[in-house]
Motif scaffolding. Sequence first.
Motif, PDB file in Angstrom:
ATOM      1  N   ILE A 189      12.666   4.038  -7.648  1.00 13.23           N
ATOM      2  CA  ILE A 189      11.813   3.570  -6.541  1.00 13.23           C
ATOM      3  C   ILE A 189      11.052   2.313  -6.971  1.00 13.23           C
ATOM      4  CG2 ILE A 189       9.794   4.124  -5.119  1.00 13.23           C
ATOM      5  CD1 ILE A 189      10.768   7.049  -5.153  1.00 13.23           C
ATOM      6  N   ALA A 190      10.538   2.351  -8.200  1.00 13.08           N
ATOM      7  CA  ALA A 190       9.825   1.188  -8.724  1.00 13.08           C
ATOM      8  C   ALA A 190      10.755  -0.026  -8.810  1.00 13.08           C
ATOM      9  CB  ALA A 190       9.246   1.508 -10.103  1.00 13.08           C
ATOM     10  N   GLN A 191      12.038   0.236  -9.101  1.00 11.76           N
ATOM     11  CA  GLN A 191      13.011  -0.850  -9.183  1.00 11.76           C
ATOM     12  C   GLN A 191      13.253  -1.462  -7.803  1.00 11.76           C
ATOM     13  OE1 GLN A 191      14.293  -1.973 -12.181  1.00 11.76           O
ATOM     14  NE2 GLN A 191      14.950  -3.685 -10.898  1.00 11.76           N
ATOM     15  N   TYR A 203      11.061   1.616   6.926  1.00 11.98           N
ATOM     16  CA  TYR A 203      11.893   2.345   5.962  1.00 11.98           C
ATOM     17  C   TYR A 203      11.018   2.981   4.877  1.00 11.98           C
ATOM     18  CZ  TYR A 203      14.094   1.910   1.285  1.00 11.98           C
ATOM     19  OH  TYR A 203      14.483   2.075  -0.016  1.00 11.98           O
ATOM     20  N   VAL A 204      10.056   2.244   4.343  1.00 12.50           N
ATOM     21  CA  VAL A 204       9.156   2.780   3.317  1.00 12.50           C
ATOM     22  C   VAL A 204       8.223   3.820   3.931  1.00 12.50           C
ATOM     23  CG1 VAL A 204       7.400   2.195   1.600  1.00 12.50           C
ATOM     24  CG2 VAL A 204       9.261   0.598   2.051  1.00 12.50           C
ATOM     25  N   SER A 216       6.147   9.358   4.674  1.00 11.88           N
ATOM     26  CA  SER A 216       5.748  10.485   5.542  1.00 11.88           C
ATOM     27  C   SER A 216       6.781  11.603   5.553  1.00 11.88           C
ATOM     28  CB  SER A 216       5.515   9.974   6.964  1.00 11.88           C
ATOM     29  OG  SER A 216       6.685   9.350   7.458  1.00 11.88           O
ATOM     30  N   ALA A 217       7.703  11.586   4.577  1.00 12.74           N
ATOM     31  CA  ALA A 217       8.713  12.646   4.396  1.00 12.74           C
ATOM     32  C   ALA A 217       9.707  12.732   5.546  1.00 12.74           C
ATOM     33  CB  ALA A 217       8.022  13.997   4.191  1.00 12.74           C
ATOM     34  N   LYS A 218       9.945  11.629   6.255  1.00 14.37           N
ATOM     35  CA  LYS A 218      10.961  11.607   7.308  1.00 14.37           C
ATOM     36  C   LYS A 218      12.321  11.174   6.760  1.00 14.37           C
ATOM     37  CE  LYS A 218       7.708  10.548  11.043  1.00 14.37           C
ATOM     38  NZ  LYS A 218       7.344   9.570  12.111  1.00 14.37           N
ATOM     39  N   THR A 257       0.834  -1.209   0.000  1.00 18.74           N
ATOM     40  CA  THR A 257       0.000   0.000   0.000  1.00 18.74           C
ATOM     41  C   THR A 257       0.866   1.255   0.000  1.00 18.74           C
ATOM     42  OG1 THR A 257      -1.762  -1.163   1.191  1.00 18.74           O
ATOM     43  CG2 THR A 257      -1.806   1.247   1.240  1.00 18.74           C
ATOM     44  N   LEU A 258       1.918   1.256   0.828  1.00 22.06           N
ATOM     45  CA  LEU A 258       2.822   2.416   0.909  1.00 22.06           C
ATOM     46  C   LEU A 258       3.513   2.672  -0.430  1.00 22.06           C
ATOM     47  CD1 LEU A 258       4.393   1.727   4.432  1.00 22.06           C
ATOM     48  CD2 LEU A 258       2.961   3.688   3.816  1.00 22.06           C
ATOM     49  N   PHE A 259       4.035   1.634  -1.047  1.00 17.96           N
ATOM     50  CA  PHE A 259       4.704   1.791  -2.346  1.00 17.96           C
ATOM     51  C   PHE A 259       3.720   2.281  -3.402  1.00 17.96           C
ATOM     52  CE2 PHE A 259       8.500  -0.721  -1.090  1.00 17.96           C
ATOM     53  CZ  PHE A 259       9.473   0.066  -1.701  1.00 17.96           C
TER      54      PHE A 259
END
Length: 343
Positions: free
Chosen positions: A99-101, A301-302, A307-309, A80-82
């Motif tokens: 990112i997709a990779q 990590y994702v 959340s821009a951290k 869901t996050l990706f």
Amino acid sequence: MTRRTSAHKSPTATTLAPSTVHIRLEGLETQHQRLLTQIKKKRTEVNNFVEQMRSFATQIYQRTTPKVKKINAIDEEIHTLFNEILTKKKLAKQTKHKIAQIYHNLQVAGIISEKDDEEDTEFDELFEFNEQENEIPHGHRQQQYQPQPELESPSAARTDESKKIRSYFLRLAEIFHPDKATDSETQMRHTEIMKEINKAYQEGDLARLLEIEKKHEVGEVIDSNSEDDLTRKCIRLEQQNEFLQTQYETLKKELRSFKKTPEGAMVSECKKVKKKGFDPIDEISLQIESQIEIISEIRDYVKDFHSAKMTIKEFLCGPAVLRSKNQSMIEDFLDQILEEMGE
């Protein structure tokens, strides 16, 4: 005087005539009994091994289901996050591709489940234990759980043997059909015998049908002084032994095929673990807990990037847990090489 002489010579003549047939028959009967014993032993071995797989699967299911469900939930969260990152975040084309990779690599490596255009596989389907199909879960979310292939009945695979088995089945069924019993006690006994006969027929088990025949003494009456009778019995035994040998080889193949499956291999490994004093289910639970730690760190990590951290640069470096894991694998590989060189 003449009568005594003829009476004395007659048995000698009849005894000498079939002596070769007697020797042949004795050898065939010995082989026949040996095959029946081997088949019974191998059949028990196959059934015991299948029961071990079922029992082991049940234990795994009961003790690891909560952990596997947790992995499944975290796995779905990562997907869901990706999905939100790739569809909702404003990213440069090259960055989005990288990112997709990363997302793709996590799936290919088996860290998270693979997603495609087809309908997602539900957890219950992956971890279902079906006794009829001998489907046995391994205890790892990423592994594919393959059901045990349904064994083909020997009677369906070999026409000649199928006909032979059917002929024995019909003959025994004709003798032991409950409706032919004249009293209730005999009817009950014949009902139980027919259950055995039906089961043996359905499983293509010629050996069991022959055992039932021998147990209840319903075979053909043979005159031990008749060469024709003995010859016919030899021919019949040769045919039976040929079919019994085929059945025995089939049972050996079935056992080997069970042992070669992932489920069968796991049973064998568990026996080795038990000999060392460890509980194999506990070992599997520990492996799943380790997997939970890894997949949880990847989720965090994702989530941090979502959340821009975390900066894009930090994110593209990949999860720290996988970098440390790869480093550990490299170190182990180098240690192994050095050890081999030293030897």
